[in-house]
Design a protein around this motif. Structure first.
Motif, mmCIF file in Angstrom:
data_model
loop_
_atom_site.group_PDB
_atom_site.id
_atom_site.type_symbol
_atom_site.label_atom_id
_atom_site.label_comp_id
_atom_site.label_asym_id
_atom_site.label_seq_id
_atom_site.Cartn_x
_atom_site.Cartn_y
_atom_site.Cartn_z
ATOM 1 N N ARG A 110 10.069 -4.494 -5.164
ATOM 2 C CA ARG A 110 9.658 -3.540 -5.014
ATOM 3 C C ARG A 110 8.625 -2.665 -6.357
ATOM 4 O O ARG A 110 7.550 -2.440 -6.016
ATOM 5 N N LYS A 141 10.492 -2.026 2.719
ATOM 6 C CA LYS A 141 11.662 -3.100 2.650
ATOM 7 C C LYS A 141 12.501 -3.204 3.911
ATOM 8 O O LYS A 141 13.153 -4.129 4.206
ATOM 9 N N ASP A 185 10.745 3.513 -9.149
ATOM 10 C CA ASP A 185 11.698 3.018 -8.150
ATOM 11 C C ASP A 185 12.986 3.448 -8.178
ATOM 12 O O ASP A 185 13.704 3.724 -7.005
ATOM 13 N N VAL A 198 6.781 2.088 -0.274
ATOM 14 C CA VAL A 198 7.148 0.529 -0.482
ATOM 15 C C VAL A 198 8.807 0.330 0.042
ATOM 16 O O VAL A 198 9.095 -0.727 0.216
ATOM 17 N N LEU A 199 9.607 1.434 -0.510
ATOM 18 C CA LEU A 199 11.193 1.330 0.079
ATOM 19 C C LEU A 199 11.003 1.321 1.425
ATOM 20 O O LEU A 199 11.875 0.609 1.968
#
Length: 744
Positions: free
Chosen positions: A361, A510, A455, A506-507
Motif C-alpha cells: 500500500r 487491497k 497509510d 488503495v486500501l
C-alpha cells in the motif's frame, strides 16, 4: 528558627525516578507544613542512588496560638446537628455561644488552639509523606509484604534520618525508626556516620565519599567526560541525558577514558552508539567525521587501580560490539531486496493484514504522490525505497537492536549499491517521530515518509480503530502530526482531502482484489475525478479517465461485504479530515497560533490545502490582533446577531443605492463594491495580507452604519434592504474566514 534535615536511605533508586522524587518530596513537604501553619524559608532536595534527602531552613520552633471562630446551626436545630458540630470542633455544648444572625439565634464556637512545637508536627508529617509517596513503581518486602497494608517504597527502606536542629524528630514507619546515623559510600565508607544536623550533612557525607548534591555530581560527569575526550584528541558527543543518568547511578562519580578495537568502526556508528550509550551508559566521541574508537565510562569508585576498572568496561563493550559485528556482517551477505517475502510472515494487524500488505500500500501511495507531483520526486526511486523500507525488520541486527529499524536498512541499502536517495529514504522514512525530531528534506524520503504515515492513519480509521480519549494504541496522533509537519515544513501544495481519498482507495483495492465487485463498478466520486473499478478480459482495472493506476487478476471470495467496507471507508474520510484538523489546532497552538482562527479557516468550503490554511491563519491572526481587526470583528458579530434574528426576512437580490438611501448605507455599499473584488483577487493570488487589508477598509463604513442607521426600520422594504446589505457585508468577510468561529 531551626533547620530540618530528612534523609530516607534505601536500596538503589532508579536514576530515571530521582528527579521526580525530588520534586515530589519538596511539594509534599511544603503542603504538609502549610496545613499546619508552617512555612520554611527555603526547601532544597537531594538524591543519590541510595538516598532521598531534604533540607528545610528557617523553621519556627512552634506554631503560633490561634483563635478560630466557627458558625454552627441555629438555636432549636435537631440535637443531631448540634452534637455533630461540637464533635467536629472537639468541644461540648457548654462551650457554645448564641448570637443573633439576621434576627435568628445561632450557635457559635470560639476555639482557642495553643501553639504546637514544630518537632511534634514533623513526626506525623514525615510518616504520612513516606506512606503516601507517589513512586511510579514501588514494592513491598520482607515478612510484612504478605499484607497488602504493608509499606510500599521504591526499594526496601533502610534508615530515616530526621533532625530538627540537632534534635532527632521521632518517626517510625514499618519498623524503621528515625535517628541521626546514616551510611556512607557502599565501598569506600560502608560504616555508620552520625549527622549533627542540616549544617554538616553534605560535608560529612562528602568525607564518606558521597556527593549528595546531584548537580555537583552532574558537573563532575559532564566536565570529566569533556576533559577525557579532549586529552585524547577527540570531540565528545555531548549528551545531557546521559550526564543526568550517570549522576543518578553514582555517589562518587569518576569519569574514565576507555578504548575499543578500531575494527568495530566498520559496524554502523548508530549501532556502536546504541550499544555504548543505552546498554552501558558510556559517552562516545568523534574523530573528525567519524566515530572515535574510544568512550568515557563513569565509575562509582575512586579506584587505586583505575586501569583495571577501565579494562573491565572495555571487555564488556567489546563483547557487545562483537555481537553487533556478527549480525552486521551476516546481514550484509543477504540482499535487502530478497527479504521482502519474509514480511508476509509478520502480522501488521489482524484486520489489516501483514507488513508485506502495508509495504504494498505504501509503495503504491508513495508512487502516486510522486506521479501527481505532490512531492517532486522520481516515482521509480520512490517506489523502490518504499518497497525496501521495512525489509530490515527481518535482519539479525534489528532483531538485536529493534529501535534501529530503518537506520539499519539504510546502511544495508547503501552498502549493497542502492542509490543514495533510496538508502536515505529507507533510513529516515519513520521521521519525524515527534515534534522536535528532524524533518526529512530529500524528496524521495518525504514521499515515502508521508505515504507511510498516511497509510497508518487511514487504515486504522477505516477499520474503526480510532483513538479514544487518552488512549491511542496505534500512535495515530503521532502519525497525523507527522503528516502535517511534512506537508507544512516542505510546503507541499495539494488537496489533503484528495490525498486521504486516494490512500483510502488503495486500501479498498487491497480488499477488493480478493472479491467479486462486479456490482460496484463506480464507488466514489473524488471531486473532479471518477475513480472507476471494472473487469475487462479477466482483469480488474482501477483508475480514472484513460489512466490505469492498478490492476490484478479477476478472482472472487465471499469473505468480505464490499458495500459495507466501502461505506465504512467513506465515513472514515470525513473523520480523518476532522482528526487532522484537530491535530493541526493542537500543533499550532503550541507555537502561538489561536485554535479559533484555525477553526475559522477550516470552516471554509473546499479549503483543504494545509500550507494555504496556515498562511491564511497567520495573516488572519496578525489582522485580528490589530485595532482595526478587533473593531471589524465586533461589527461582524453585531451584524450576524441581527441577521440570525431576522433570518429569511430579506432578499438576496443585489443591493442598490437607489431612491431614499441613507448616507451610511451608500458609504457601506460603496466600500463593499471596492473591497469585495480586491479581497477576491488577493485570495486568488494567495496574498492573504492584502485580503485582510481589503477587509480593513470596511471597518469605518460598518461602524458608521450602526451609528447612523436603524436596521429594523418600520418600512418593510427599507428593513429588507438594510438586512440584505448586512448579509452582503457578512458574506464579504466570510470569504476570507468564517468570522463566526472567532472568539472575542
Amino acid at each position: 528558627m531551626s533547620d530540618f534535615l530528612l534523609e530516607l536511605l534505601s536500596e538503589e533508586i532508579p536514576a530515571r525516578m530521582q528527579a521526580g522524587a525530588r520534586a515530589d518530596l519538596e511539594r509534599l513537604f511544603a503542603a504538609q507544613l502549610a496545613e499546619h501553619g508552617l512555612k520554611a524559608e527555603t526547601i532544597r532536595t537531594y538524591s543519590t542512588p541510595r538516598r532521598l534527602a531534604l533540607i528545610a531552613t528557617g523553621l519556627p520552633e512552634a506554631t503560633e496560638a490561634v483563635s478560630e471562630e466557627s458558625k454552627g446551626p441555629p438555636e432549636g436545630a435537631p440535637d443531631q446537628a448540634i452534637d455533630g458540630f461540637c464533635r467536629k470542633l472537639g468541644i461540648s455544648r457548654d462551650d457554645l455561644e448564641v448570637r443573633d444572625v439576621k434576627g435568628r439565634a445561632t450557635y457559635f464556637a470560639v476555639v482557642n488552639r495553643p501553639g504546637q512545637k514544630t518537632a511534634q508536627i514533623l513526626g506525623p508529617v514525615i510518616a504520612a509523606i513516606i506512606r503516601d509517596f507517589p513512586w511510579p513503581k514501588s514494592m513491598r518486602w520482607g515478612a510484612a509484604s504478605a499484607s497488602s497494608e504493608s509499606l510500599r517504597w521504591v526499594r526496601p527502606l533502610q534508615r530515616i534520618v530526621a533532625l530538627l536542629g540537632e534534635e532527632i524528630v521521632p518517626v517510625e514507619v514499618a519498623g524503621v525508626k528515625s535517628g541521626a546515623a546514616t551510611l556512607g559510600h557502599r565501598f569506600h565508607h560502608p560504616g555508620e556516620i552520625t549527622i549533627g544536623g542540616a549544617h554538616d550533612y553534605a560535608d560529612k557525607l562528602k568525607m564518606a565519599k558521597v556527593l549528595v548534591d546531584h548537580e555537583e555530581r552532574e558537573t563532575i560527569v559532564r566536565d570529566g567526560a569533556m576533559k577525557a575526550a579532549t586529552e585524547a584528541g577527540y570531540a565528545l558527543v555531548e549528551d545531557e541525558g546521559l550526564v543526568i543518568e550517570n549522576a543518578g547511578l553514582t555517589e562518587w562519580p569518576v569519569p574514565l577514558l576507555g578504548r575499543f578495537d578500531p575494527d568495530f568502526l566498520h559496524v554502523p556508528e548508530e549501532v556502536i552508539q546504541k550499544t555504548a550509550r543505552a546498554d552501558q551508559k558510556y559517552f562516545v566521541m568523534r574523530d573528525g567525521e567519524r566515530l572515535a574508537p574510544a568512550f568515557v565510562c563513569t565509575a562509582n569508585i575512586d579506584s587505586s587501580d583505575p586501569a583495571a576498572v577501565v579494562a573491565g568496561n572495555e571487555r564488556v563493550l567489546a563483547a557487545r560490539l562483537s555481537d553487533a559485528r556478527f549480525f552486521w556482517e551476516n546481514d550484509l551477505k543477504v540482499p535487502l531486496e530478497s527479504l521482502s517475502a519474509q514480511l508476509g510472515d509478520i502480522v501488521f494487524h489482524e484486520k489489516l493484514g501483514t507488513v508485506a500488505d502495508k509495504v504494498d500500500r505504501v509503495a503504491k501511495l508513495a508512487r502516486w504522490l510522486a506521479e501527481e507531483k505532490i512531492v517532486d520526486a522520481d516515482p521509480d526511486l520512490v517506489e523502490r525505497a518504499a518497497r525496501l523500507s521495512k525489509n530490515d525488520l527481518v535482519t539479525g541486527l534489528v532483531g538485536e537492536f529493534g529501535e534501529l529499524q530503518g537506520i539499519v536498512g539504510g546502511h544495508l541499502a547503501r552498502a549493497q549499491g542502492e542509490p543514495d536517495a533510496v538508502a536515505d529514504a529507507v533510513r529516515d522514512h519513520y521521521r519525524p517521530v515527534g515534534q522536535s525530531d528532524h524533518v526529512p528534506t530529500e524528496p524521495v524520503t518525504v514521499a515515502v515518509s508521508l505515504a507511510d504515515k498516511l497509510d497508518t492513519l487511514v487504515t486504522f480509521f477505516a477499520v474503526n480503530l480510532k483513538p479514544t480519549g487518552s488512549k491511542d494504541p496505534f500512535a495515530l496522533r503521532r502519525a497525523s502530526l507527522g503528516v502535517l509537519t511534512l506537508m507544512t515544513d516542505r510546503g507541499l501544495r495539494t488537496s489533503l482531502r484528495n490525498v486521504i481519498s486516494h490512500a483510502l482507495a488503495v486500501l479498498r483495492l487491497k480488499f477488493l482484489a480478493d472479491v467479486d465487485v462486479s456490482d460496484v463498478p463506480i464507488y466514489r466520486d473524488y471531486g473532479d475525478r471518477n475513480y472507476v473499478l471494472k473487469a475487462e478480459s479477466g482483469v480488474f482495472r482501477f483508475g480514472y479517465g484513460d489512466k490505469t493506476l492498478l490492476e490484478w487478476p479477476d478472482r472472487t471470495s465471499p469473505s468480505l461485504n464490499i458495500k459495507e467496507f466501502v461505506s465504512a471507508t467513506k465515513e472514515a474520510e470525513s473523520e480523518i479530515w476532522e482528526f487532522l484538523a484537530e491535530r493541526l489546532k493542537v500543533q499550532q497552538r503550541e507555537v502561538g497560533i489561536r485554535h479559533d482562527l484555525i477553526a475559522a479557516v477550516f470552516a471554509l468550503d473546499q479549503e483543504d490545502d494545509v500550507v494555504r490554511i496556515l498562511s491564511r491563519v497567520k495573516a488572519l491572526q496578525a489582522f485580528i490582533e490589530t485595532g482595526e481587526g478587533a473593531d471589524l470583528l465586533a461589527g461582524y458579530k453585531r451584524a450576524s446577531n441581527i441577521l440570525k434574528k431576522e433570518e429569511g426576512s430579506w432578499s438576496s437580490d443585489k443591493v442598490r443605492a437607489d431612491g431614499d438611501v441613507e448616507a451610511a448605507e451608500a458609504t457601506l455599499l460603496s466600500a463593499l463594491n471596492v473591497a469585495e473584488p480586491r479581497a477576491a483577487a488577493a485570495l486568488q493570488a494567495e496574498d492573504f495580507t492584502a485580503a485582510m487589508a481589503a477587509l480593513a477598509s470596511l471597518r469605518g463604513p460598518i461602524d458608521r452604519f450602526f451609528e447612523d442607521v436603524i436596521v429594523n426600520a418600520d418600512d418593510a422594504a427599507v428593513r429588507q434592504r438594510r438586512l440584505a446589505l448586512l448579509a452582503r457585508f457578512r458574506a464579504a468577510v466570510d470569504q476570507v474566514a468564517d468570522f463566526s468561529k472567532i472568539e472575542g
